[in-house]
Structures are given as C-alpha cells and as structure tokens.
Design a protein around this motif. Sequence first.
Motif, PDB file in Angstrom:
ATOM      1  N   CYS A 122      -1.610   9.305  17.922  1.00 24.21           N
ATOM      2  CA  CYS A 122      -1.506   8.118  18.769  1.00 24.21           C
ATOM      3  C   CYS A 122      -2.280   6.940  18.188  1.00 24.21           C
ATOM      4  O   CYS A 122      -3.207   6.404  18.817  1.00 24.21           O
ATOM      5  N   PRO A 123      -1.914   6.530  16.983  1.00 30.21           N
ATOM      6  CA  PRO A 123      -2.609   5.401  16.350  1.00 30.21           C
ATOM      7  C   PRO A 123      -2.277   4.086  17.038  1.00 30.21           C
ATOM      8  O   PRO A 123      -1.338   4.007  17.844  1.00 30.21           O
ATOM      9  N   PRO A 124      -3.027   3.018  16.716  1.00 31.23           N
ATOM     10  CA  PRO A 124      -2.707   1.699  17.269  1.00 31.23           C
ATOM     11  C   PRO A 124      -1.277   1.277  16.920  1.00 31.23           C
ATOM     12  O   PRO A 124      -0.752   1.626  15.862  1.00 31.23           O
ATOM     13  N   THR A 125      -0.680   0.520  17.799  1.00 31.35           N
ATOM     14  CA  THR A 125       0.734   0.161  17.654  1.00 31.35           C
ATOM     15  C   THR A 125       1.037  -0.511  16.320  1.00 31.35           C
ATOM     16  O   THR A 125       2.083  -0.252  15.708  1.00 31.35           O
ATOM     17  N   GLU A 126       0.129  -1.356  15.841  1.00 36.68           N
ATOM     18  CA  GLU A 126       0.421  -2.096  14.606  1.00 36.68           C
ATOM     19  C   GLU A 126       0.556  -1.180  13.400  1.00 36.68           C
ATOM     20  O   GLU A 126       1.182  -1.549  12.403  1.00 36.68           O
ATOM     21  N   LEU A 127       0.011   0.024  13.469  1.00 38.36           N
ATOM     22  CA  LEU A 127       0.090   0.924  12.314  1.00 38.36           C
ATOM     23  C   LEU A 127       1.527   1.289  11.969  1.00 38.36           C
ATOM     24  O   LEU A 127       1.861   1.477  10.799  1.00 38.36           O
ATOM     25  N   TYR A 128       2.388   1.380  12.966  1.00 37.43           N
ATOM     26  CA  TYR A 128       3.763   1.799  12.710  1.00 37.43           C
ATOM     27  C   TYR A 128       4.528   0.786  11.860  1.00 37.43           C
ATOM     28  O   TYR A 128       5.581   1.110  11.313  1.00 37.43           O
ATOM     29  N   ARG A 129       3.969  -0.405  11.738  1.00 40.48           N
ATOM     30  CA  ARG A 129       4.598  -1.436  10.914  1.00 40.48           C
ATOM     31  C   ARG A 129       3.885  -1.602   9.578  1.00 40.48           C
ATOM     32  O   ARG A 129       4.043  -2.635   8.902  1.00 40.48           O
ATOM     33  N   GLN A 130       3.144  -0.570   9.173  1.00 36.21           N
ATOM     34  CA  GLN A 130       2.411  -0.598   7.911  1.00 36.21           C
ATOM     35  C   GLN A 130       2.943   0.511   6.999  1.00 36.21           C
ATOM     36  O   GLN A 130       2.447   1.642   7.022  1.00 36.21           O
ATOM     37  N   PRO A 131       3.954   0.228   6.202  1.00 36.41           N
ATOM     38  CA  PRO A 131       4.591   1.269   5.392  1.00 36.41           C
ATOM     39  C   PRO A 131       3.638   1.924   4.403  1.00 36.41           C
ATOM     40  O   PRO A 131       3.864   3.068   3.998  1.00 36.41           O
ATOM     41  N   GLU A 132       2.566   1.223   4.014  1.00 36.30           N
ATOM     42  CA  GLU A 132       1.643   1.812   3.049  1.00 36.30           C
ATOM     43  C   GLU A 132       0.969   3.069   3.597  1.00 36.30           C
ATOM     44  O   GLU A 132       0.653   3.995   2.834  1.00 36.30           O
ATOM     45  N   VAL A 133       0.770   3.147   4.906  1.00 37.61           N
ATOM     46  CA  VAL A 133       0.161   4.344   5.499  1.00 37.61           C
ATOM     47  C   VAL A 133       1.090   5.543   5.311  1.00 37.61           C
ATOM     48  O   VAL A 133       0.657   6.640   4.939  1.00 37.61           O
ATOM     49  N   PHE A 134       2.366   5.333   5.550  1.00 36.65           N
ATOM     50  CA  PHE A 134       3.331   6.427   5.399  1.00 36.65           C
ATOM     51  C   PHE A 134       3.518   6.769   3.924  1.00 36.65           C
ATOM     52  O   PHE A 134       3.804   7.920   3.578  1.00 36.65           O
TER      53      PHE A 134
END
Length: 327
Positions: A122-134
Amino acid sequence: MQYRRLGKTGYDVSTISFGAWAIGGTWGEVNDEESMAALHRALDLGITLFDTADVYGDGHSERLIARLRRERPEPFYVATKAGRRLNPHEAAGYNRQNLRSFIERSLKNLEVDALDLLQLHCPPTELYRQPEVFGVLDDFVQEGLLRSYGVSVELVDEALEAIRHEGVATVQIIFNAFRLKPADAFFAAARAADVGILARVPLASGLLTGKLRADTPFEQGDHRAFNRHGEAFDKGETFSGVDYETGLEAVERLRPLVPAGQTLAGFALRWILMFPEVTCAIPGARNPAQVEANAAAADLPELTAEQMVAVQQVYDELIRAQVHGHW
C-alpha cells in the motif's frame, strides 16, 4: 478445496488462502503454538498460499511461516509485502537500496533464497506513476531475489495504474460484500492484463462473520479498537471503512440470505468466489477451528442469482454512500 491460477505468476493456489496478519500482530494477543496449529491445519486442508508482510509483528509472521516450511514437506507459496517499514512512509523511500534491504530481511525471515511473490505494501499513490520503481523490481526478478511481484492497494485507481506496468503479476485489494467497487471498476481490466487478484479483508475485519455485537470488546492492541477512524493507518483497513453500527445493521439484513447449515462467514467468502476474476480470498485465522471454517467455504454451492441481487441491494441501500467514492 478449489484452485485457480494466480495471474502471471502461473501458480495454482487455493481459492481460500491464509492471511497471516492476525498471527503477527495488531489483532490482540497471539499464541505462537496456536498459530502454528492453524498453519498446519491450513496445509492439511489443501491451502497453498500464505499471505504475510514484513511488518506483521515486525517479521514474526514471516518467521512462523518459515517454521512451518521446516516442519512440513508439502510445497506451498508465500506472498509477503514490503514498504511499510519506511518512516516516513513516502514514495521516495521505495528506492533500490531500501527495497533490497527489505527483500533481504524477508528472505532471512522466511529462510528462502527467493521470494515467491513480493507485493509493495500500500505505497503512496504517486508511486504507481513512477516506472523506475517497477524497473527495480524487474531487476530483482532477473537477479533471482524474486520470482514474481505485485502490489497491495487501497484504491481502485491505484490498482488500475499499477497494472499498466507489465511486470505486475498480482493485485491485492479489499473486496467483500461491503466493498463492491473493485468488481465494477477493476476486475475487467485485471482479467485483460492476466493479473491475479487477492481479495483481502474478505470478512470486513470480522463484521461479516456475524459474531460481532454492539458491545463486543476489543483488546487495546486490536486495530478494531484503535483505528476505526484511521488513527493509525488507512480507515478502510478496519471494517472496510464502514461505520461499525451501520455494518452491524447490514449484517442483520444479510443473515436471512444464508442457507440452512451455513454460516454468514462461509456465505460471505463464497460470495467473493462467485467472481471468476478473483484468484483467492485471504481470510485471517489464529486457530485451527477458524482455518476449518474458512476453508469449508471453497466447497459450498454457488450462490443463486437472487442471493447475489440481495447482497447488492444491501450494499446499495446501506453501505455504498460510505465507501464507494472513497476507495
């Protein structure tokens, strides 16, 4: 027990799996030997997926599952989670160094060389828009630290954003008779992307067992006592975000729908499995009797069209206004 394929992981897992939050912490006092008896009974009954997290009892839940693996020869899968150890819990903390540290700690706790399934917790919402994490998670798969990865989300919008990343194999999301929005707004997209769905909080923190009353006491360390308004973490994690008194009223409306010889909890779990997009429900259990009751739901008859409509009506009339627009 019944089995379904968990999306891109390729794992065939039990439709009723084991949620290990309750044997780790924040559900009141736990007894390790009773917890171990519950884990063993789960394997006896054909449960093949155990869902945990590095913060459940600060790793205690993971270590109990490692003990289970030492004590039993049967193969099973473990889904764990990472990210909530961050303080402050910010998207910037989901970097390569921190994620590697969390993964290595879970590997040690679980006593394995690779994690079957790692879920961002359940990370912060903005993380899902950070492709570098994936991309970092893709690297860890290539390195052999992970076999698959997914996400655990609070919001349907987060789930939709997450599955745009090709490597996301699973989404864990709150789904039960008091939280219907995922079926309306997410399931079709998950099916198209071949993403497995783990239905968490399937019994609405115990409300859908039908055993709670207005005067039911909860221990001080139980999140149902201290997080009803989101004091410690997202409000939706406790009673699915439903006002307690409203939830009790809805339960009374559901009781007449339960066939003779069944329990409300079994009915509620079987309702979840009526949705083919759901791979498994992951109810918690702290003793063998709870495991047995949960597992039995997998083999109950399908609900009728009339029962499905009636559950929807209860949701629409009592619950929808409280939860549908929030998560």
